[in-house]
Design a protein around this motif. Sequence first.
Motif, short mmCIF file in Angstrom:
data_model
loop_
_atom_site.label_atom_id
_atom_site.label_comp_id
_atom_site.label_asym_id
_atom_site.label_seq_id
_atom_site.Cartn_x
_atom_site.Cartn_y
_atom_site.Cartn_z
N TYR A 47 10.20 2.83 -7.86
CA TYR A 47 9.56 1.57 -7.79
C TYR A 47 10.25 0.89 -6.75
O TYR A 47 10.52 -0.36 -6.77
CB TYR A 47 9.54 0.70 -9.15
CG TYR A 47 8.86 1.34 -10.27
CD1 TYR A 47 7.61 1.08 -10.32
CD2 TYR A 47 9.70 1.93 -11.42
CE1 TYR A 47 6.99 1.68 -11.57
CE2 TYR A 47 9.04 2.57 -12.35
CZ TYR A 47 7.68 2.38 -12.54
OH TYR A 47 7.26 3.14 -13.36
N MET A 48 10.16 1.50 -5.71
CA MET A 48 10.85 0.89 -4.48
C MET A 48 9.88 1.18 -3.18
O MET A 48 9.09 2.10 -3.37
CB MET A 48 12.38 1.70 -4.05
CG MET A 48 13.30 1.30 -4.93
SD MET A 48 14.99 2.23 -4.63
CE MET A 48 15.51 1.73 -2.82
N THR A 49 10.01 0.34 -2.12
CA THR A 49 9.25 0.64 -0.86
C THR A 49 10.05 2.19 -0.22
O THR A 49 11.16 2.27 -0.31
CB THR A 49 9.31 -0.16 0.33
OG1 THR A 49 10.87 -0.61 0.79
CG2 THR A 49 8.64 -1.51 -0.45
N GLN A 50 9.22 2.72 0.59
CA GLN A 50 9.69 3.77 1.14
C GLN A 50 10.71 3.67 2.17
O GLN A 50 11.95 4.30 2.33
CB GLN A 50 8.66 4.78 1.81
CG GLN A 50 8.89 6.09 2.57
CD GLN A 50 7.77 6.99 3.14
OE1 GLN A 50 6.41 6.87 2.56
NE2 GLN A 50 7.94 7.59 4.03
N PRO A 51 10.61 2.39 3.19
CA PRO A 51 11.63 2.04 4.02
C PRO A 51 12.79 1.90 3.31
O PRO A 51 13.98 2.20 3.63
CB PRO A 51 10.97 0.91 4.84
CG PRO A 51 9.53 1.04 4.60
CD PRO A 51 9.36 1.67 3.18
N ALA A 52 12.95 1.10 1.88
CA ALA A 52 13.96 1.04 1.23
C ALA A 52 14.62 2.11 0.84
O ALA A 52 15.93 2.09 0.85
CB ALA A 52 13.55 0.14 0.14
N VAL A 53 14.03 3.26 0.41
CA VAL A 53 14.39 4.42 0.16
C VAL A 53 15.27 5.08 1.37
O VAL A 53 16.37 5.59 1.19
CB VAL A 53 13.59 5.18 -0.56
CG1 VAL A 53 14.12 6.65 -0.64
CG2 VAL A 53 13.07 4.87 -1.72
#
Length: 295
Positions: A28-34
């Motif tokens: 439940y995170m954004t791809q950039p955050a990952v």
Amino acid sequence: MSVKLDLYKVFSIVGKNESFSKAAKELYMTQPAVSQAISQLERELDTRLFNRTPRGVTLTDAGRILFEYVNSAISLIDGAEEKLLEFKNLTAGELKIGVGDTISRYYLLPFLESFHGKYPNIRFRIINGTTKELCAILKTGQVDIAICNFPIEDSALTLRPCIEIEDIFVCGEKYKTLLKRPLTFEQLKKLPLIFLEETANSRVYVEEYILSQGIQITPEFELGSYDLLLEFARINLGIACVIREFSADYLDRGIVHEIKLEQPIPKRSIGVCHLKNVPLSPAATRFVGLMGKGD
């Protein structure tokens, strides 16, 4: 370390999915955050963990080694959290109780039976000893709680009285003439007295009270078993100092008889002790609550 643990969790999910986008959905995170989390971990470890390709990511040789250890560690943490939840819900665990033989038999057993019926997966470990011994092992952590004869003077312990008891003297048929009128302590001291061994807290309490009235008594028999007190009195070996509440069967059936005193021994209590500054475990808390209800 707590920040790095979160990064390791992200690393584990990316490694399993071999994709930043799939990991982002699971977390439940954004791809950039990952992607940023993985880059931060690589910088802190000074090691490239993933090979980036247009179709996703794959673990490098160093990444595969780390992945095995991280997965094992996370599995252990998850397992520990599950066990902790079981512990809190009383579906697993152990309750360590310190108690004397007499209190165990005549008072504690119904509570053990009731608690086991409600929480069958909690194991009991029972350690026997005198009140003095139980207070000592309580401080070493060998038991969670101790059920003892009061009074106890110890500032390190929290004391919770549970039941009031009364010390009395009983005799067999041979001494029934003593039942005609209450005895003074002076008259009592001249009789063949039967007491528990001198380290027993209940004996110390009775002896000290009688001594406070100016009378020193010397037992003729010193026994290590409460049952023997009643039996020695029954076969007319002397006058036994017993606890009324624990001798009800013998008294009700007329096997022994209570000798009245002009000045009865003041009532005292049996209760639960635990360390004052150490929180009780969920099992111990529930057990103490059960004893407090008296059901």
